[in-house]
Design a protein around this motif. Structure first.
Motif, short mmCIF file in Angstrom:
data_model
loop_
_atom_site.label_atom_id
_atom_site.label_comp_id
_atom_site.label_asym_id
_atom_site.label_seq_id
_atom_site.Cartn_x
_atom_site.Cartn_y
_atom_site.Cartn_z
N LEU A 71 52.21 48.49 29.37
CA LEU A 71 52.51 47.11 29.02
C LEU A 71 52.46 46.89 27.51
O LEU A 71 53.39 46.36 26.91
N LYS A 72 51.36 47.31 26.88
CA LYS A 72 51.23 47.11 25.44
C LYS A 72 52.25 47.96 24.68
O LYS A 72 52.85 47.49 23.71
N SER A 73 52.45 49.18 25.11
CA SER A 73 53.33 50.07 24.38
C SER A 73 54.76 49.56 24.36
O SER A 73 55.44 49.63 23.34
N TYR A 74 55.22 49.02 25.48
CA TYR A 74 56.59 48.53 25.54
C TYR A 74 56.79 47.41 24.53
O TYR A 74 57.75 47.39 23.77
N ALA A 93 54.00 35.43 39.12
CA ALA A 93 52.63 35.18 38.68
C ALA A 93 51.81 36.46 38.77
O ALA A 93 51.71 37.06 39.84
N ILE A 94 51.26 36.89 37.63
CA ILE A 94 50.34 38.02 37.57
C ILE A 94 49.23 37.62 36.61
O ILE A 94 49.49 37.30 35.45
N GLY A 95 48.01 37.62 37.07
CA GLY A 95 46.89 37.13 36.28
C GLY A 95 46.50 38.05 35.14
O GLY A 95 47.06 39.14 34.96
N ASN A 96 45.54 37.60 34.35
CA ASN A 96 44.99 38.43 33.28
C ASN A 96 44.12 39.54 33.87
O ASN A 96 43.55 39.38 34.95
N ARG A 104 41.70 45.76 35.90
CA ARG A 104 42.81 46.34 35.14
C ARG A 104 43.74 47.16 36.02
O ARG A 104 44.96 47.08 35.90
N LYS A 105 43.16 47.92 36.92
CA LYS A 105 43.97 48.74 37.82
C LYS A 105 44.89 47.87 38.67
O LYS A 105 46.08 48.14 38.80
N ALA A 106 44.33 46.79 39.23
CA ALA A 106 45.12 45.90 40.09
C ALA A 106 46.24 45.23 39.32
O ALA A 106 47.38 45.14 39.80
N ILE A 107 45.96 44.77 38.09
CA ILE A 107 46.97 44.05 37.31
C ILE A 107 48.06 44.99 36.82
O ILE A 107 49.26 44.65 36.88
N VAL A 108 47.68 46.18 36.36
CA VAL A 108 48.70 47.15 35.91
C VAL A 108 49.60 47.53 37.08
O VAL A 108 50.83 47.63 36.93
N GLU A 109 49.02 47.73 38.25
CA GLU A 109 49.83 48.07 39.43
C GLU A 109 50.81 46.95 39.76
O GLU A 109 51.97 47.21 40.13
N HIS A 123 52.16 44.81 37.62
CA HIS A 123 53.23 44.83 36.62
C HIS A 123 54.20 45.98 36.88
O HIS A 123 55.43 45.81 36.80
N ILE A 124 53.66 47.15 37.19
CA ILE A 124 54.53 48.31 37.43
C ILE A 124 55.37 48.10 38.68
O ILE A 124 56.57 48.41 38.70
N ASN A 125 54.78 47.54 39.72
CA ASN A 125 55.54 47.24 40.95
C ASN A 125 56.65 46.24 40.66
O ASN A 125 57.77 46.36 41.20
N LEU A 126 56.35 45.24 39.84
CA LEU A 126 57.36 44.25 39.48
C LEU A 126 58.51 44.90 38.71
O LEU A 126 59.69 44.65 38.99
N ILE A 127 58.16 45.74 37.74
CA ILE A 127 59.19 46.43 36.95
C ILE A 127 60.04 47.32 37.84
O ILE A 127 61.27 47.32 37.75
#
Length: 371
Positions: A46-49, A170-173, A354-359, A361-365
């Motif tokens: 997320l940050k790198s992109y 919607a994806i939380g912090n 963090r694991k849940a939120i990153v997953e 975002h990746i699923n959404l992408i």
């Protein structure tokens, strides 16, 4: 970075991010060169992109082919308020900046989409009358989507004339659950000199007396409990607060580190968040991650985080009596502290770690884009 002062997960992810960032922010122009690397490093995706695209803009405008154009542009956009040499910022601040970016052959479609979002955001904040001029440009990008940090944010995106033509999600912090975790409550109370013979209720804000953070409703609710003879202590943090909400009121001032926040949350029996507007609610999620139940108004992002009467209490909006009812409800519920603490932490681990939120975002992408 000092690995002794932050969690190992944070240390590793930041180290990986910095390493990637240093290796890939040269003047190469093809974003696809880094696509597989980004996909594999989930923690830094997320940050790198985002930051890669920002550096992509800066570096591409500095290549020799466009050296004269950039120097001319910097002279035209120079002003007294912005003395920085940050080309991308100056380029975005020009009235016709995105039109120039869109017509340039320097940027990939993905880079243009990102810059369009940034520029629309700037316009919306600084000059809303200009916004309609750029909506037609915005609508050209069929695969641009918006992600809010709560269902409330998602609803606002869906209702906005600027964004309602695009999908919103919607994806939380993300909460660092390795840092914000359950500790020994008795030891934390002793460390902060809180009483052990009565419940401790917490509240905090940058400005403790802030009306938007619901201070007046907190004050009324505490008054209701005091009138009923319910014996509690109050522990607040934030700007200096001279007003005593009870005879047992401890004000800690500013807490200067996240480690101090962890000890504070763990020393509480209940955390109160009577905020009147909250896009997400970081302190609420952090308190729950530390096993501390929360009372808050039924508004904004708090609705996503607090499960009513399971890990906290959602009071009716701007209702001090119901806020007091929620505090009293949890005072009864904390008599079974272990099961309540598990419910609090499980919610954050499952939905906002963090694991849940990153997953998410990746699923959404992966669902919305072909990459």
């Amino acid at each position: 970075l000092n690995s002794d002062k932050i969690s190992q997960e944070t240390y590793n992810s930041q180290l990986n991010y910095i390493t990637f960032y240093s290796l890939n922010t040269d003047t190469k122009t093809n974003f696809s060169d880094y696509k597989n690397k980004l996909k594999n490093d989930e923690l830094i995706w997320l940050k790198s992109y985002r930051y890669f695209l920002e550096l992509y803009v800066k570096n591409e405008f500095k290549i020799k082919k466009y050296e004269k154009e950039i120097k001319d542009f910097e002279l035209k956009t120079a002003n007294n308020k912005t003395k920085t040499k940050d080309v991308s910022v100056q380029y975005e601040d020009s009235e016709n900046s995105f039109l120039q970016i869109e017509n340039s052959d320097l940027f990939s479609v993905k880079a243009k989409e990102y810059l369009l979002y940034v520029y629309l955001n700037r316009i919306a904040k600084s000059d809303s009358q200009k916004l309609s001029t750029y909506i037609s440009i915005f609508k050209k990008y069929s695969n641009l989507i918006f992600v809010g940090i709560s269902d409330w944010c998602k609803a606002e995106l869906s209702n906005s004339f600027a964004t309602n033509s695009r999908k919103s999600f919607a994806i939380g912090n993300a909460i660092d659950t390795n840092l914000f975790q359950v500790k020994d409550k008795k030891k934390c109370k002793e460390a902060l000199s809180f009483p052990l013979n009565m419940p401790v209720i917490g509240f905090g804000a940058r400005s403790v007396n802030s009306q938007i953070k619901g201070y007046n409703y907190l004050k009324q609710a505490i008054g209701i409990l005091n009138d009923k003879g319910i014996n509690i202590s109050i522990a607040t943090f934030g700007s200096n607060n001279t007003e005593k909400l009870s005879s047992n009121h401890y004000h800690l001032g500013y807490l200067n580190s996240r480690e101090e926040m962890v000890d504070y949350y763990n020393a509480l029996d209940i955390y109160i968040s009577p905020t009147l507007a909250e896009a997400f609610g970081n302190t609420v999620a952090e308190a729950l991650a530390c096993g501390t139940p929360v009372v808050g108004f039924k508004t904004g992002g708090l609705i996503d985080i607090i499960d009513h009467k399971k890990n906290g209490y959602l009071a009716n909006y701007k209702d001090a009596n119901d806020l007091a009812t929620g505090i009293f409800f949890l005072l009864e519920k904390i008599k079974e502290p272990e099961s309540l603490s598990i419910s609090c932490r499980d919610k954050i681990i499952t939905h906002f770690s963090r694991k849940a939120i990153v997953e998410k975002h990746i699923n959404l992408i992966n669902t919305e884009f072909e990459i």
